[in-house]
Design a protein around this motif. Structure first.
Motif, PDB file in Angstrom:
ATOM      1  N   LYS A  72      -0.546  10.410  15.385  1.00  0.00           N
ATOM      2  CA  LYS A  72       0.305  10.912  16.464  1.00  0.00           C
ATOM      3  C   LYS A  72      -0.019  10.213  17.787  1.00  0.00           C
ATOM      4  N   GLU A  73      -1.309  10.107  18.089  1.00  0.00           N
ATOM      5  CA  GLU A  73      -1.726   9.449  19.339  1.00  0.00           C
ATOM      6  C   GLU A  73      -1.241   8.013  19.398  1.00  0.00           C
ATOM      7  N   ARG A  74      -1.387   7.297  18.289  1.00  0.00           N
ATOM      8  CA  ARG A  74      -0.961   5.890  18.257  1.00  0.00           C
ATOM      9  C   ARG A  74       0.558   5.772  18.382  1.00  0.00           C
ATOM     10  N   ILE A  75       1.293   6.678  17.767  1.00  0.00           N
ATOM     11  CA  ILE A  75       2.750   6.655  17.879  1.00  0.00           C
ATOM     12  C   ILE A  75       3.164   6.883  19.331  1.00  0.00           C
ATOM     13  N   LEU A  76       2.573   7.876  19.974  1.00  0.00           N
ATOM     14  CA  LEU A  76       2.921   8.151  21.376  1.00  0.00           C
ATOM     15  C   LEU A  76       2.597   6.967  22.274  1.00  0.00           C
ATOM     16  N   ARG A  77       1.518   6.272  21.975  1.00  0.00           N
ATOM     17  CA  ARG A  77       1.082   5.152  22.804  1.00  0.00           C
ATOM     18  C   ARG A  77       1.852   3.860  22.518  1.00  0.00           C
ATOM     19  N   GLU A  78       2.221   3.617  21.246  1.00  0.00           N
ATOM     20  CA  GLU A  78       2.702   2.284  20.880  1.00  0.00           C
ATOM     21  C   GLU A  78       4.115   2.212  20.318  1.00  0.00           C
ATOM     22  N   ALA A  79       4.726   3.330  19.952  1.00  0.00           N
ATOM     23  CA  ALA A  79       6.076   3.312  19.386  1.00  0.00           C
ATOM     24  C   ALA A  79       7.118   3.254  20.494  1.00  0.00           C
ATOM     25  N   THR A  80       8.307   2.816  20.108  1.00  0.00           N
ATOM     26  CA  THR A  80       9.428   2.756  21.033  1.00  0.00           C
ATOM     27  C   THR A  80      10.598   3.513  20.433  1.00  0.00           C
ATOM     28  N   VAL A  81      11.179   4.421  21.202  1.00  0.00           N
ATOM     29  CA  VAL A  81      12.377   5.133  20.765  1.00  0.00           C
ATOM     30  C   VAL A  81      13.566   4.237  21.094  1.00  0.00           C
ATOM     31  N   ILE A  82      14.281   3.811  20.050  1.00  0.00           N
ATOM     32  CA  ILE A  82      15.455   2.950  20.235  1.00  0.00           C
ATOM     33  C   ILE A  82      16.675   3.789  20.595  1.00  0.00           C
ATOM     34  N   ASN A  83      16.861   4.878  19.866  1.00  0.00           N
ATOM     35  CA  ASN A  83      17.936   5.828  20.154  1.00  0.00           C
ATOM     36  C   ASN A  83      17.553   7.164  19.511  1.00  0.00           C
ATOM     37  N   ASN A  84      18.460   8.111  19.470  1.00  0.00           N
ATOM     38  CA  ASN A  84      18.133   9.449  18.951  1.00  0.00           C
ATOM     39  C   ASN A  84      17.819   9.478  17.459  1.00  0.00           C
ATOM     40  N   ASP A  85      18.062   8.344  16.748  1.00  0.00           N
ATOM     41  CA  ASP A  85      17.811   8.284  15.312  1.00  0.00           C
ATOM     42  C   ASP A  85      16.753   7.268  14.903  1.00  0.00           C
ATOM     43  N   VAL A  86      16.439   6.311  15.775  1.00  0.00           N
ATOM     44  CA  VAL A  86      15.588   5.188  15.371  1.00  0.00           C
ATOM     45  C   VAL A  86      14.323   5.103  16.225  1.00  0.00           C
ATOM     46  N   LEU A  87      13.196   5.024  15.539  1.00  0.00           N
ATOM     47  CA  LEU A  87      11.884   4.859  16.165  1.00  0.00           C
ATOM     48  C   LEU A  87      11.316   3.520  15.715  1.00  0.00           C
ATOM     49  N   LYS A  88      10.972   2.685  16.654  1.00  0.00           N
ATOM     50  CA  LYS A  88      10.412   1.363  16.350  1.00  0.00           C
ATOM     51  C   LYS A  88       8.887   1.465  16.315  1.00  0.00           C
ATOM     52  N   LEU A  89       8.318   1.138  15.153  1.00  0.00           N
ATOM     53  CA  LEU A  89       6.871   1.221  14.948  1.00  0.00           C
ATOM     54  C   LEU A  89       6.266  -0.152  14.660  1.00  0.00           C
ATOM     55  N   ASP A  90       6.880  -1.200  15.214  1.00  0.00           N
ATOM     56  CA  ASP A  90       6.440  -2.569  14.943  1.00  0.00           C
ATOM     57  C   ASP A  90       4.990  -2.830  15.325  1.00  0.00           C
ATOM     58  N   ALA A  91       4.492  -2.205  16.370  1.00  0.00           N
ATOM     59  CA  ALA A  91       3.120  -2.463  16.822  1.00  0.00           C
ATOM     60  C   ALA A  91       2.075  -1.810  15.923  1.00  0.00           C
ATOM     61  N   LEU A  92       2.506  -0.902  15.034  1.00  0.00           N
ATOM     62  CA  LEU A  92       1.581  -0.153  14.186  1.00  0.00           C
ATOM     63  C   LEU A  92       1.683  -0.474  12.704  1.00  0.00           C
ATOM     64  N   ILE A  93       2.928  -0.459  12.177  1.00  0.00           N
ATOM     65  CA  ILE A  93       3.067  -0.527  10.721  1.00  0.00           C
ATOM     66  C   ILE A  93       4.188  -1.415  10.206  1.00  0.00           C
TER      67      ILE A  93
END
Length: 189
Positions: free
Chosen positions: A5-26
């Motif tokens: 959760k901490e890593r997602i909050l720090r490194e993820a990007t919300v693209i829109n209301n349906d898509v979460l970009k997790l490129d920096a993590l996974i």
């Protein structure tokens, strides 16, 4: 898992209301130490199921599936998305749409790597609508292998994917559940 959760909050990007970009993590860059911890957690959650193989769909599911297989001491099998010249002509195949890629692809697993003696743990990175997961579950069923359960790094619980799999009576363990991406904000369950 608080670490994820901490890593997602720090490194993820919300693209829109349906898509979460997790490129920096996974999905593009992978943190091997984080993946190792996530794999150990899946192994802990499914240790009672006598897993003989871990399976995933290429490519984003491979790092978490690999560390899970390593922690369990079993082989990793991944469903290919592209046929190659040396592909098994008798492979188990299923056509599946991809939510994030916006395309339909075939996923395939060679029959020699999935047999009725296997107890399989399916690991994937993200579940949204669940199309790829349902496709791989069909392949597992046709192989005669037993599906012990599904492990998901990030479940978008506001989409139907994981719920429809649970409704089939399949054990689904999600390390993190996201209930909303509204207004660019990540809300966890």
């Amino acid at each position: 898992m608080e670490l994820l959760k901490e890593r997602i909050l720090r490194e993820a990007t919300v693209i829109n209301n349906d898509v979460l970009k997790l490129d920096a993590l996974i999905n593009h860059q992978v943190d091997p130490m984080l993946m190792q911890e996530l794999g150990k957690e899946f192994a802990r959650r499914f240790k009672e199921h006598s897993i003989t193989k871990v399976i995933t769909v290429e490519s984003s599911g491979i790092p978490a599936a690999f560390t899970t297989a390593l922690a369990l001491g079993v082989p990793l099998v991944f469903a290919r998305r592209k046929k190659t010249l040396i592909a098994d002509p008798d492979a188990l195949c299923e056509r599946v749409p991809s939510f994030t890629k916006g395309i339909v692809t075939d996923i395939m697993v060679s029959r020699q790597f999935l047999t009725e003696e296997d107890s399989v743990l399916f690991i994937d990175d993200i579940i949204a609508n669940g199309d790829a997961a349902r496709g791989l579950i069909k392949i597992i069923e046709r192989s005669g292998a037993k599906l012990a359960g599904v492990g998901i790094l990030v479940e978008k619980s506001f989409q139907a994917g994981a719920r429809t799999i649970r409704e089939q009576g399949i054990k689904v363990e999600s390390l993190v559940k996201i209930s909303s991406l509204e207004d660019g904000k990540i809300t966890f369950e």
